[in-house]
Write a protein that holds these residues in place. Structure first.
Motif, PDB file in Angstrom:
ATOM      1  N   PHE A  43      44.893  26.419  17.861  1.00  0.00           N
ATOM      2  CA  PHE A  43      44.544  27.212  19.049  1.00  0.00           C
ATOM      3  C   PHE A  43      45.575  27.023  20.154  1.00  0.00           C
ATOM      4  O   PHE A  43      46.021  27.988  20.781  1.00  0.00           O
ATOM      5  N   LEU A  44      45.956  25.776  20.358  1.00  0.00           N
ATOM      6  CA  LEU A  44      46.883  25.489  21.463  1.00  0.00           C
ATOM      7  C   LEU A  44      48.221  26.203  21.297  1.00  0.00           C
ATOM      8  O   LEU A  44      48.834  26.623  22.287  1.00  0.00           O
ATOM      9  N   TYR A  47      47.572  29.597  22.485  1.00  0.00           N
ATOM     10  CA  TYR A  47      46.961  29.749  23.806  1.00  0.00           C
ATOM     11  C   TYR A  47      47.906  30.398  24.816  1.00  0.00           C
ATOM     12  O   TYR A  47      49.081  30.058  24.894  1.00  0.00           O
ATOM     13  N   SER A  48      47.354  31.305  25.568  1.00  0.00           N
ATOM     14  CA  SER A  48      48.103  31.854  26.700  1.00  0.00           C
ATOM     15  C   SER A  48      47.143  32.014  27.879  1.00  0.00           C
ATOM     16  O   SER A  48      45.950  32.260  27.683  1.00  0.00           O
ATOM     17  N   MET A  51      44.522  34.851  28.221  1.00  0.00           N
ATOM     18  CA  MET A  51      43.257  34.937  27.490  1.00  0.00           C
ATOM     19  C   MET A  51      42.079  34.940  28.451  1.00  0.00           C
ATOM     20  O   MET A  51      42.035  34.144  29.372  1.00  0.00           O
ATOM     21  N   LEU A  55      35.468  29.813  25.294  1.00  0.00           N
ATOM     22  CA  LEU A  55      35.737  29.039  24.091  1.00  0.00           C
ATOM     23  C   LEU A  55      34.431  28.505  23.514  1.00  0.00           C
ATOM     24  O   LEU A  55      33.527  28.111  24.252  1.00  0.00           O
ATOM     25  N   LEU A  73      43.552  21.329  27.739  1.00  0.00           N
ATOM     26  CA  LEU A  73      43.458  22.610  28.442  1.00  0.00           C
ATOM     27  C   LEU A  73      43.402  22.420  29.950  1.00  0.00           C
ATOM     28  O   LEU A  73      43.936  23.222  30.716  1.00  0.00           O
ATOM     29  N   CYS A  78      43.895  25.541  32.406  1.00  0.00           N
ATOM     30  CA  CYS A  78      43.059  26.573  31.792  1.00  0.00           C
ATOM     31  C   CYS A  78      41.651  26.454  32.336  1.00  0.00           C
ATOM     32  O   CYS A  78      41.082  25.370  32.368  1.00  0.00           O
TER      33      CYS A  78
END
Lengths: 209, 209
Positions: A43-44, A47-48, A51, A55, A73, A78
């Motif tokens: 996922f990492l 990840y952007s 998104m 989660l 995160l 995030c």
DNA sequence: TTTGGAGTTACGGTTATCCACAATGTTGTT
DNA sequence: AACAACATTGTGGATAACCGTAACTCCAAA
């Protein structure tokens, strides 16, 4: 519940494919789009910050655990709401992550309706957060457009100081303060000191310059 | 940790006398005064809004449970932080009460140091909350001292409206608006519209009158 | 060297705020 | 009826905010 906008997605992270499939199916049946990964690491890499949604993370996985992902995160700033899934009733971890700001913590096996509702709640929360963030971002952009002198004058304006006092304390002419004041109002998109004070206070911004 | 002020007390509620005694002893050894009750009902009969400190409540008791006590205290607008104790690892209840605002949720058997630290944190939090509450209370008292006409004028002032506009919209003389405006400033304890706007916005007060 | 942003200031004027003093009419309570 | 609180308005003046226009200086980037 309102229909889910296509821009918000549930991001599913679990090393058990069966769980991922079940979740995907469940959410799709409620009109909630989802994407899934089999590990936190996977996922990492994808990840952007663009998104948006929420989660759904299994707390106990091969490799990086859900808790570690949570910390990672956070480092990336995030702010996506996270719903943790656990099959082991780990109460102390639940308490810990909730106090750290996790959105929810749900035991497996979970109730389908409940989970879907939580996901919707999380998505709604994320959208509200995003809206607030945009407001705040716009204001900060405007703040950044101020010169340092203007920020200094602004800080004094919202303390309620009069132009004359500001001029005296900064050893400049009153007319200069007026000029800066006018620029500040223009750049910040307000028409009066009252509006400016309200704008900043409502967004929790304290100007120290 | 700072020494605990004598005005803050840990209120212990557990139907197991041994637990109450152990907790009392533990907290006393840290300089934290405590009082204890053997049931939620008994606590409620003694409860008063003047109490300050935190609650430590066993979630599972004879008669009223900790959760029911939580709800009851909410109805009474009690804002004391509550630390729940549980011996049964009831994860879903932990999640539920934490999301509803419980301060913490600790499994028995607990670590002495950890529990004492949580109690101190809760007490500190309560003191901060109380300080904020007093500020807010003072402001609301001042707001209540305004007449309805004054509140109406105030609402317009903090929107940034000029006296002239206000006068036109309310069909009264500008001089009257000035008089009200002056009264508002005096009663609210500020010297300018900017201070007023900041005061209200910082305390999350939106005036609708 | 030229260009441009930032900070600075002046002139002259319009508009708004703020205030002391004084007064009238309405309303609700005692 | 008498009183107090509230809303209202006026006069006249001091103070402050606001504005367009026009410069000047300093400094850094082009």
């Amino acid at each position: 519940m309102t229909p889910t906008p296509c821009s918000s997605v549930a991001f599913l992270i679990d090393d058990d494919e069966a769980v991922r499939d079940a979740l995907s199916w469940l959410l799709r049946s409620r009109g909630i789009p989802s994407r899934d990964w089999s590990s936190a690491e996977a996922f990492l890499t994808d990840y952007s910050p663009q998104m948006q949604g929420c989660l759904v993370v299994d707390i106990r996985m091969q490799g990086m655990t859900g808790l570690e992902l949570f910390d990672r995160l956070r480092d990336l700033e995030c702010r996506l709401p996270i719903i943790f899934l656990t099959g082991h009733g780990e109460l102390s971890k639940a308490v810990q992550v909730l106090k750290q700001g996790a959105f929810d913590f749900i035991e497996k096996p979970f109730n389908d309706n409940e989970l879907a509702d939580r996901v919707l709640e999380a998505i709604t929360w994320d959208e509200a957060r995003r809206t607030r963030g945009q407001q705040s971002h716009a204001i900060h952009n405007r703040l950044r457009s101020l010169t340092s002198r203007e920020k200094e004058i602004m800080a004094r304006i919202i303390k309620g100081q009069m132009n004359k006092i500001i001029a005296d304390e900064l050893n400049i002419a009153m007319r200069t303060v007026e000029a800066h004041r006018s620029h500040v109002f223009e750049k910040m998109g307000v028409k009066s000191a009252v509006e400016l004070a309200t704008l900043l206070a409502e967004n929790g911004i304290s100007v120290s310059f």
